[in-house]
Design a protein around this motif. Sequence first.
Motif, PDB file in Angstrom:
ATOM      1  N   UNK A  38       0.841  -1.163  -0.116  1.00  0.00           N
ATOM      2  CA  UNK A  38      -0.045  -0.020   0.026  1.00  0.00           C
ATOM      3  C   UNK A  38       0.894   1.536   0.023  1.00  0.00           C
ATOM      4  N   UNK A  39       0.238   2.253  -0.516  1.00  0.00           N
ATOM      5  CA  UNK A  39       1.105   3.563  -0.803  1.00  0.00           C
ATOM      6  C   UNK A  39       0.676   4.566   0.282  1.00  0.00           C
ATOM      7  N   UNK A  40       1.356   5.097   1.300  1.00  0.00           N
ATOM      8  CA  UNK A  40       0.964   5.690   2.470  1.00  0.00           C
ATOM      9  C   UNK A  40       1.569   7.186   1.985  1.00  0.00           C
ATOM     10  N   UNK A  41       0.356   8.229   1.993  1.00  0.00           N
ATOM     11  CA  UNK A  41       0.710   9.614   1.275  1.00  0.00           C
ATOM     12  C   UNK A  41       1.689  10.222   2.097  1.00  0.00           C
ATOM     13  N   UNK A  42       1.776  10.227   3.282  1.00  0.00           N
ATOM     14  CA  UNK A  42       2.833  10.969   4.136  1.00  0.00           C
ATOM     15  C   UNK A  42       4.353  10.497   3.893  1.00  0.00           C
ATOM     16  N   UNK A  43       4.313   9.103   4.035  1.00  0.00           N
ATOM     17  CA  UNK A  43       5.662   8.477   3.661  1.00  0.00           C
ATOM     18  C   UNK A  43       6.239   8.588   2.406  1.00  0.00           C
ATOM     19  N   UNK A  44       5.327   8.803   1.292  1.00  0.00           N
ATOM     20  CA  UNK A  44       5.704   8.886   0.069  1.00  0.00           C
ATOM     21  C   UNK A  44       6.097  10.501  -0.123  1.00  0.00           C
ATOM     22  N   UNK A  45       5.558  11.377   0.613  1.00  0.00           N
ATOM     23  CA  UNK A  45       6.137  12.630   0.518  1.00  0.00           C
ATOM     24  C   UNK A  45       7.423  12.852   1.098  1.00  0.00           C
ATOM     25  N   UNK A  46       7.575  11.904   2.286  1.00  0.00           N
ATOM     26  CA  UNK A  46       9.022  12.199   2.802  1.00  0.00           C
ATOM     27  C   UNK A  46      10.253  11.462   1.806  1.00  0.00           C
ATOM     28  N   UNK A  47       9.523  10.523   0.924  1.00  0.00           N
ATOM     29  CA  UNK A  47      10.430   9.848   0.019  1.00  0.00           C
ATOM     30  C   UNK A  47      10.726  10.851  -1.186  1.00  0.00           C
ATOM     31  N   UNK A  48       9.821  11.585  -1.454  1.00  0.00           N
ATOM     32  CA  UNK A  48       9.990  12.765  -2.516  1.00  0.00           C
ATOM     33  C   UNK A  48      10.999  13.710  -2.039  1.00  0.00           C
ATOM     34  N   UNK A  49      10.854  14.122  -0.713  1.00  0.00           N
ATOM     35  CA  UNK A  49      12.048  15.147  -0.079  1.00  0.00           C
ATOM     36  C   UNK A  49      13.259  14.585  -0.276  1.00  0.00           C
ATOM     37  N   UNK A  79      19.114  13.829  -5.254  1.00  0.00           N
ATOM     38  CA  UNK A  79      19.302  14.166  -6.598  1.00  0.00           C
ATOM     39  C   UNK A  79      20.103  15.374  -6.982  1.00  0.00           C
ATOM     40  N   UNK A  80      19.895  16.526  -6.119  1.00  0.00           N
ATOM     41  CA  UNK A  80      20.479  17.711  -6.419  1.00  0.00           C
ATOM     42  C   UNK A  80      21.915  17.925  -5.772  1.00  0.00           C
ATOM     43  N   UNK A  81      21.838  17.222  -4.593  1.00  0.00           N
ATOM     44  CA  UNK A  81      23.512  17.241  -3.974  1.00  0.00           C
ATOM     45  C   UNK A  81      24.158  16.077  -4.509  1.00  0.00           C
ATOM     46  N   UNK A  82      23.804  15.104  -4.844  1.00  0.00           N
ATOM     47  CA  UNK A  82      24.897  14.074  -5.410  1.00  0.00           C
ATOM     48  C   UNK A  82      24.814  14.329  -7.058  1.00  0.00           C
ATOM     49  N   UNK A  83      24.100  15.271  -7.761  1.00  0.00           N
ATOM     50  CA  UNK A  83      24.213  15.244  -9.161  1.00  0.00           C
ATOM     51  C   UNK A  83      23.656  14.041  -9.861  1.00  0.00           C
ATOM     52  N   UNK A  84      22.427  13.642  -9.191  1.00  0.00           N
ATOM     53  CA  UNK A  84      21.808  12.590  -9.909  1.00  0.00           C
ATOM     54  C   UNK A  84      20.443  12.943 -10.057  1.00  0.00           C
ATOM     55  N   UNK A  85      20.333  13.577 -11.254  1.00  0.00           N
ATOM     56  CA  UNK A  85      19.072  14.073 -11.781  1.00  0.00           C
ATOM     57  C   UNK A  85      17.935  13.193 -11.673  1.00  0.00           C
ATOM     58  N   UNK A  86      18.105  11.802 -12.018  1.00  0.00           N
ATOM     59  CA  UNK A  86      17.137  10.756 -12.319  1.00  0.00           C
ATOM     60  C   UNK A  86      16.428  10.769 -11.065  1.00  0.00           C
ATOM     61  N   UNK A  87      16.859  10.967  -9.875  1.00  0.00           N
ATOM     62  CA  UNK A  87      16.479  10.938  -8.537  1.00  0.00           C
ATOM     63  C   UNK A  87      15.341  11.809  -8.613  1.00  0.00           C
ATOM     64  N   UNK A  88      15.467  13.009  -9.129  1.00  0.00           N
ATOM     65  CA  UNK A  88      14.422  13.913  -9.239  1.00  0.00           C
ATOM     66  C   UNK A  88      13.145  13.655 -10.026  1.00  0.00           C
ATOM     67  N   UNK A  89      13.599  12.909 -11.233  1.00  0.00           N
ATOM     68  CA  UNK A  89      12.634  12.566 -12.109  1.00  0.00           C
ATOM     69  C   UNK A  89      11.731  11.508 -11.350  1.00  0.00           C
ATOM     70  N   UNK A  90      12.348  10.467 -10.687  1.00  0.00           N
ATOM     71  CA  UNK A  90      11.558   9.679  -9.886  1.00  0.00           C
ATOM     72  C   UNK A  90      10.577  10.125  -8.795  1.00  0.00           C
ATOM     73  N   UNK A  91      11.014  11.180  -8.137  1.00  0.00           N
ATOM     74  CA  UNK A  91      10.317  12.060  -7.279  1.00  0.00           C
ATOM     75  C   UNK A  91       9.194  12.725  -7.928  1.00  0.00           C
ATOM     76  N   UNK A  92       9.179  13.083  -9.082  1.00  0.00           N
ATOM     77  CA  UNK A  92       8.096  13.839  -9.484  1.00  0.00           C
ATOM     78  C   UNK A  92       7.124  12.696 -10.101  1.00  0.00           C
ATOM     79  N   UNK A  93       7.577  11.617 -10.269  1.00  0.00           N
ATOM     80  CA  UNK A  93       6.408  10.563 -10.736  1.00  0.00           C
ATOM     81  C   UNK A  93       6.021  10.015  -9.467  1.00  0.00           C
ATOM     82  N   UNK A  94       6.447  10.098  -8.489  1.00  0.00           N
ATOM     83  CA  UNK A  94       5.638  10.166  -6.944  1.00  0.00           C
ATOM     84  C   UNK A  94       4.728  11.173  -6.595  1.00  0.00           C
ATOM     85  N   UNK A  95       5.028  12.317  -6.855  1.00  0.00           N
ATOM     86  CA  UNK A  95       4.231  13.338  -6.791  1.00  0.00           C
ATOM     87  C   UNK A  95       3.020  13.449  -7.536  1.00  0.00           C
ATOM     88  N   UNK A  96       3.254  12.928  -8.751  1.00  0.00           N
ATOM     89  CA  UNK A  96       2.116  13.126  -9.456  1.00  0.00           C
ATOM     90  C   UNK A  96       1.081  12.006  -9.280  1.00  0.00           C
TER      91      UNK A  96
END
Length: 661
Positions: free
Chosen positions: A397-408, A414-431
Amino acid sequence: MANRLATATSPYLLQHAENPVDWWEWGPEAFAEAKRRDTPVLLSVGYSACHWCHVMAHESFEDEATAAYLNEHFVSIKVDREERPDVDAVYMQATTSMTGRGGWPMTCVLDHDGNPFFAGTYFPDRPRGGQPSFRQVLEALSGAWANRSDEVARVAETLREHLSAQGGLRGETSAAWPELLEGAVVGLAREFDQQSAGFGGAPKFPPSMVLELLSRIAGGREAPTEARRMLDATLEAMARGGIHDQLAGGFARYSVDRDWVVPHFEKMLYDNALLLRVYAGWGTALGDEVAEGIVDFLLGELRTPEGGFASALDADSEGAEGTYYVWTPQQLVDVLGPEDGAWAAELLSVTEAGTFEHGASTLQLLADPDDLTRWYRVQRLLRSARDRRERPARDDKVVAAWNGLAISGLCRAGRLLGRRTYVKDAAVVGSLLWRVHVVEGRLRRVSRDGVVGAPAGVLEDHGCVAAGFLDLLQATGDPVWLERAGVLLDAALAHFAAPDGGFYDTADDAEALVARPRDPSDNASPSGLSSLLHALTTYAALTGSGRHRDAAEAALDTVAVLAEQAPRFAGWSLAAAQAILDGPVEVAIVGEPTAERDELERRARRHPGAVVVVVDERTDSIPLLVGRTAVDGRPAAYVCRGFVCERPVTSVADLEVALSR
């Protein structure tokens, strides 16, 4: 034959669908049935990855005789605590009040109005260690209901009054927030484990929210060395210990010992999401490696087909705890051969005596390998061999709060380690959260297989998801995330606010329970209040909204006593306080993607509590970015406090100066 739980959406409830117990889901129908039959209600609360929940199920709920007694003398309700944290919170408060401790499985007995008059946790199938058997407990309670109704009613009324009066530490403090932050470091130092790092004794949980606080304090201009020492020691001890999966990344829920050697093997999404952001921001090679391993775990083990993240992996496989993760020296030799097997056993602290059960050991990496190429080969071979074992079950099951933490966490990594794909993965969760979990403008708590569940979102859902959306805005520059965060924050301000400036954990139009839960203290994950504090503060920094800033400051004052008396349980609120005291610092970076811009961004994002937005070109869709442009064709950074900005800078050296003011 299946019981009523066969139609449930919760994986935990479905685990009990074949029990001979005539289970009901939580709802008015169950209480009406208990009233019709004049029986008490037995409430059993747990979650799918809970080892002792499985034990009690096998011993008692799968036993025909015990089930028959339950079915005759009780109406039995099964609740997934992750799906209904409001129900769990109310009755966990009753359990701790009556017994002095809590845990899962939680067992409460209620009257027809939901008032508890008995509470406990795990009960064995036969008397053991001075504890009565579950059947003995049931017989005593059934007898009390039938023969001592006045006593039952008196206890239930007393507990109802007690629960209605709860709501965290109350009182007054004369200390200002700068003093509270200084005092928190002193208080945490007193509880710090000088031998093994972390806080307190066994069992020892990852202190994720406290580590976030320490990382912000340690990154400040006048960082106390004590904060840095506690942060570094704890992050390293956990990274090298058995609580960390040395083969495939990710962290278990807690260590049963003080030395981080033997974990309770279940892996929770919220732990890994919170630790991801801390390790990604640690700024060490070990931290970067651990952060990347956590992302590998999240994407490889918890990602659902719809793009969200599942709640947890079970502790058990093959009918026992930990069998998927532990090794004997001989097993290492069988996979690696004699020479590499002996080398790996020494490196990973796998002994003949074992550190776990039956001569097996958890894997620890207490020192860096002397040959990285050899280590990576061994790691790969062991992981491949482990993949052929029976895998732990997954609660999908997908829990909203915990997926919000995963997005963060993904955005930060992604931004600190230079892994832009991580941000794309986060955007999929947000959508996914916006598309599936927001129904008619209101947030729902859970979904499964892309279908939203009925439970309403609680305060932590609104705070964590709004914060995740705001992190997506900062990572992508897409203003849609600002708009979506605003919708959730407006709902939180409208439906969760308390008269004293704080917040309840449930909405004003949510199902009425025997008490309206309100707990500002952080536990394994941030409290609803502390998560909302971060979202309100960030939203105000991005938009200049005085309404959101005022709400954050008023709510912060309601946890001052908690922060003063128990900083271990107010780490997230204290981290928000640190950001508020610092402004927070707002950094707008504008310019085409180049190495120059990346350097400016990395430096800005390492400033404690900074709100940083990076865009390719000027935009008026984000208030902080209005009028901000590149300078002479070069990426420029604008450092602001309270929307008052200094002149733009184009070099990291000048940015350092601006941030240090």
